[in-house]
Enzyme design. Structure first.
Site, PDB file in Angstrom:
ATOM      1  N   GLY A   8       0.831  -1.206   0.000  1.00 38.40           N
ATOM      2  CA  GLY A   8       0.000   0.000   0.000  1.00 38.40           C
ATOM      3  C   GLY A   8       0.861   1.250   0.000  1.00 38.40           C
ATOM      4  N   ARG A  27      13.646   9.961  -2.463  1.00 33.76           N
ATOM      5  CA  ARG A  27      14.584  11.085  -2.688  1.00 33.76           C
ATOM      6  C   ARG A  27      15.811  10.941  -1.794  1.00 33.76           C
ATOM      7  NH1 ARG A  27      14.728  15.946   0.222  1.00 33.76           N
ATOM      8  NH2 ARG A  27      15.573  17.743  -0.880  1.00 33.76           N
ATOM      9  N   VAL A  36      17.027   8.199  -0.413  1.00 31.58           N
ATOM     10  CA  VAL A  36      17.843   7.046  -0.829  1.00 31.58           C
ATOM     11  C   VAL A  36      18.708   7.436  -2.020  1.00 31.58           C
ATOM     12  CG1 VAL A  36      17.746   4.736  -1.875  1.00 31.58           C
ATOM     13  CG2 VAL A  36      16.251   5.285   0.066  1.00 31.58           C
ATOM     14  N   ARG A  58       1.053  -4.926  -5.651  1.00 28.36           N
ATOM     15  CA  ARG A  58       1.131  -6.188  -4.925  1.00 28.36           C
ATOM     16  C   ARG A  58       1.417  -7.234  -5.993  1.00 28.36           C
ATOM     17  NH1 ARG A  58      -2.717  -3.381  -1.506  1.00 28.36           N
ATOM     18  NH2 ARG A  58      -1.639  -3.188   0.483  1.00 28.36           N
ATOM     19  N   ASP A  67       4.925  -4.660   6.278  1.00 22.48           N
ATOM     20  CA  ASP A  67       5.508  -5.939   6.703  1.00 22.48           C
ATOM     21  C   ASP A  67       5.437  -7.005   5.612  1.00 22.48           C
ATOM     22  OD1 ASP A  67       2.798  -6.059   6.978  1.00 22.48           O
ATOM     23  OD2 ASP A  67       2.821  -7.197   8.855  1.00 22.48           O
ATOM     24  N   THR A  77       3.891   2.736   5.861  1.00 21.17           N
ATOM     25  CA  THR A  77       2.498   2.272   5.911  1.00 21.17           C
ATOM     26  C   THR A  77       1.706   3.189   6.819  1.00 21.17           C
ATOM     27  OG1 THR A  77       1.029   0.587   6.826  1.00 21.17           O
ATOM     28  CG2 THR A  77       3.295   0.493   7.554  1.00 21.17           C
ATOM     29  N   ILE A  78       0.491   3.522   6.407  1.00 19.84           N
ATOM     30  CA  ILE A  78      -0.302   4.445   7.228  1.00 19.84           C
ATOM     31  C   ILE A  78      -0.754   3.783   8.527  1.00 19.84           C
ATOM     32  CG2 ILE A  78      -1.078   5.792   5.242  1.00 19.84           C
ATOM     33  CD1 ILE A  78      -3.869   4.469   5.652  1.00 19.84           C
ATOM     34  N   ASP A  79      -0.733   2.451   8.582  1.00 25.53           N
ATOM     35  CA  ASP A  79      -1.263   1.750   9.765  1.00 25.53           C
ATOM     36  C   ASP A  79      -0.363   1.846  10.997  1.00 25.53           C
ATOM     37  OD1 ASP A  79      -3.517   0.951   8.456  1.00 25.53           O
ATOM     38  OD2 ASP A  79      -2.675  -0.963   7.799  1.00 25.53           O
ATOM     39  N   ASP A 118       1.852  -0.200  12.063  1.00 25.77           N
ATOM     40  CA  ASP A 118       1.723  -1.478  12.771  1.00 25.77           C
ATOM     41  C   ASP A 118       3.013  -2.296  12.725  1.00 25.77           C
ATOM     42  OD1 ASP A 118       1.663  -1.921  10.066  1.00 25.77           O
ATOM     43  OD2 ASP A 118      -0.040  -3.289  10.086  1.00 25.77           O
ATOM     44  N   GLY A 157      -7.706   0.896   9.035  1.00 28.39           N
ATOM     45  CA  GLY A 157      -7.050   0.082  10.065  1.00 28.39           C
ATOM     46  C   GLY A 157      -7.774  -1.242  10.212  1.00 28.39           C
ATOM     47  N   ARG A 158      -7.387  -2.214   9.383  1.00 28.25           N
ATOM     48  CA  ARG A 158      -8.059  -3.515   9.422  1.00 28.25           C
ATOM     49  C   ARG A 158      -7.663  -4.312  10.651  1.00 28.25           C
ATOM     50  NH1 ARG A 158      -7.063  -4.492   3.769  1.00 28.25           N
ATOM     51  NH2 ARG A 158      -8.644  -3.228   2.822  1.00 28.25           N
ATOM     52  N   LYS A 169     -24.322  17.525  26.718  1.00 28.74           N
ATOM     53  CA  LYS A 169     -23.460  17.507  25.521  1.00 28.74           C
ATOM     54  C   LYS A 169     -24.303  17.704  24.267  1.00 28.74           C
ATOM     55  CE  LYS A 169     -19.164  15.066  26.080  1.00 28.74           C
ATOM     56  NZ  LYS A 169     -18.290  13.993  25.695  1.00 28.74           N
ATOM     57  N   HIS A 187     -10.161   6.353   1.230  1.00 31.19           N
ATOM     58  CA  HIS A 187      -8.828   6.577   0.679  1.00 31.19           C
ATOM     59  C   HIS A 187      -8.276   7.993   0.807  1.00 31.19           C
ATOM     60  CE1 HIS A 187      -8.987   2.493  -0.791  1.00 31.19           C
ATOM     61  NE2 HIS A 187      -7.683   2.605  -0.947  1.00 31.19           N
TER      62      HIS A 187
HETATM   63  P1  ADP Z   1       2.568  -4.312   2.620  1.00 32.26           P
HETATM   64  O1  ADP Z   1       4.024  -4.227   2.367  1.00 32.26           O
HETATM   65  O2  ADP Z   1       1.893  -2.986   2.517  1.00 32.26           O
HETATM   66  O3  ADP Z   1       2.267  -5.070   3.902  1.00 32.26           O
HETATM   67  P2  ADP Z   1       1.617  -6.633   1.067  1.00 32.26           P
HETATM   68  O4  ADP Z   1       1.342  -7.447   2.290  1.00 32.26           O
HETATM   69  O5  ADP Z   1       0.584  -6.574   0.030  1.00 32.26           O
HETATM   70  O6  ADP Z   1       1.958  -5.120   1.394  1.00 32.26           O
HETATM   71  O7  ADP Z   1       2.976  -7.195   0.428  1.00 32.26           O
HETATM   72  C1  ADP Z   1       3.525  -6.611  -0.727  1.00 32.26           C
HETATM   73  C2  ADP Z   1       4.144  -7.664  -1.624  1.00 32.26           C
HETATM   74  O8  ADP Z   1       5.251  -8.309  -0.972  1.00 32.26           O
HETATM   75  C3  ADP Z   1       3.264  -8.816  -2.031  1.00 32.26           C
HETATM   76  O9  ADP Z   1       2.402  -8.513  -3.085  1.00 32.26           O
HETATM   77  C4  ADP Z   1       4.278  -9.863  -2.473  1.00 32.26           C
HETATM   78  O10 ADP Z   1       4.747  -9.622  -3.766  1.00 32.26           O
HETATM   79  C5  ADP Z   1       5.419  -9.615  -1.504  1.00 32.26           C
HETATM   80  N1  ADP Z   1       5.390 -10.615  -0.413  1.00 32.26           N
HETATM   81  C6  ADP Z   1       4.669 -10.596   0.717  1.00 32.26           C
HETATM   82  N2  ADP Z   1       4.906 -11.695   1.479  1.00 32.26           N
HETATM   83  C7  ADP Z   1       5.798 -12.436   0.787  1.00 32.26           C
HETATM   84  C8  ADP Z   1       6.476 -13.689   1.021  1.00 32.26           C
HETATM   85  N3  ADP Z   1       6.263 -14.406   2.137  1.00 32.26           N
HETATM   86  N4  ADP Z   1       7.342 -14.140   0.086  1.00 32.26           N
HETATM   87  C9  ADP Z   1       7.579 -13.423  -1.032  1.00 32.26           C
HETATM   88  N5  ADP Z   1       6.984 -12.261  -1.311  1.00 32.26           N
HETATM   89  C10 ADP Z   1       6.114 -11.757  -0.435  1.00 32.26           C
END
Ligand code: ADP
Length: 320
Positions: free
Chosen positions: A11, A21, A23, A72, A103, A126-128, A130, A171-172, A214, A250
């Protein structure tokens, strides 16, 4: 080390551009070459990548989204996909990779490192907010400020019409946006996935507030805790109060990054390059207690971050 790659994945979040920039410019400052990889791991697999120069990142420090775009990628989750990506590592002569994302993206980076040994550095975007090992991730502060801004506007109408407003935020699995925005905007009730809250308790608080005069109430609901529409319906049914629901959606992701997110992104992006140059690998850079730090990537993804319960309790006390 002569050449590194950079990509944004998962995301998008506001401030990713400031990280790109940092990096690129930090690497060039130290004499490295940088290859920008488009559309996250999709571009990594498809060789959608080109050299970047100082000008490639001009005029983006204040822009939301990511100029490298993001995606993704299903194919990168397969060994065959990662093999193709490794062919591109060789073809483009990459000796390190900076991954800006959440993550999921870090899991992908670590899987790739384990198979092919390329040093990887994670920059949390990530905006979350987390991700373990950093107090803040890039884009969170901007998202919280966007929510607070929206609540300020809604509050004017809430006061004028004496209504209960329910605002559903992103925030899921994480209530961080709801919690921070809730405390900052003085919400009466904050619903987050980490703390179950019964509808009767919410209604009781609304009734108490109403009895002491209130004029309005603001309830902030993280999407992972409940549906704002459902909460609005239940409150109306149980209390008779007029309820209005706003789902912010969004608008929370984009927009010009706050100064905080730009500074965070600049500091973390530069640190990622510095660590790669020192020969470190598989780390995530982060900010803890105002200091730029690094953690093992494995540690960052092995468990999710705890919500600040003291902040949750404080929000409850102040909104009594
Ligand atoms: P975010 O980074 O926002 O948490 P995603 O969970 O959608 O986003 O992960 C982004 C991309 O990272 C996935 O579409 C996939 O290509 C890759 N990815 C995630 N988990 C794995 C994994 N266990 N092995 C290989 N690639 C992964």
């Amino acid at each position: 080390m002569q050449r590194i790659g950079v990509l944004t994945s998962g995301g998008d979040s506001s401030g990713m551009n400031a990280a790109i920039r940092a990096v690129v410019r930090k690497a060039i400052y130290h004499g490295l070459e940088v290859i920008g990889i488009r559309r996250g791991y999709t571009g990594f697999v498809e060789a959608d990548m080109d050299p970047m120069n100082l000008g490639s990142v001009a005029d983006i420090v204040h822009r939301g989204g990511t100029i490298l775009r993001t995606a993704r990628s299903e194919v990168f989750s397969t060994p065959e996909g990662r093999k193709k990506a490794y062919d591109n590592v060789k073809r483009f002569g990459l000796q390190g990779l900076v991954v800006i994302g959440g993550d999921g993206s870090f899991r992908g980076a670590l899987a790739f490192h384990k198979e092919y040994g390329l040093p990887v550095m994670g920059v949390p975007g990530t905006i979350d907010n987390d991700i373990n090992g950093t107090d803040y991730s890039i884009g969170f502060d901007t998202a919280v400020n966007t929510v607070v801004d929206a609540v300020n506007k809604i509050r004017d109408t809430a006061t004028s019409h004496e209504r209960t407003f329910i605002i559903e935020v992103m925030g899921r699995e994480s209530g961080n946006i709801a919690l921070h925005a809730g405390l900052a905007s003085g919400a009466e009730t904050i619903m987050i996935p980490e703390v179950p809250l019964g509808i009767d308790d919410i209604c009781e608080k609304l009734n108490r507030g109403h009895r002491r005069g209130k004029l309005h109430s603001i309830i902030i609901v993280a999407e992972g805790a409940a549906s704002g529409i459902e909460i609005g319906r239940l409150i109306k049914e149980k209390t008779g109060f007029d309820t209005k629901v706003t789902i912010l959606g969004h608008i929370q992701r984009g927009g010009t990054p706050t100064a905080f997110d730009r500074i965070l992104a600049s500091s973390l992006g530069a640190k990622a390059v510095e660590l790669l140059m020192k020969g470190e690998k598989n780390k995530m850079v982060g900010m803890v207690s105002g200091k730029v730090v690094s953690k093992d990537l494995q540690e960052a993804i092995s468990s999710s971050k705890n919500i600040a319960m003291d902040m949750y309790d404080l929000a409850g006390i102040l909104s009594i």
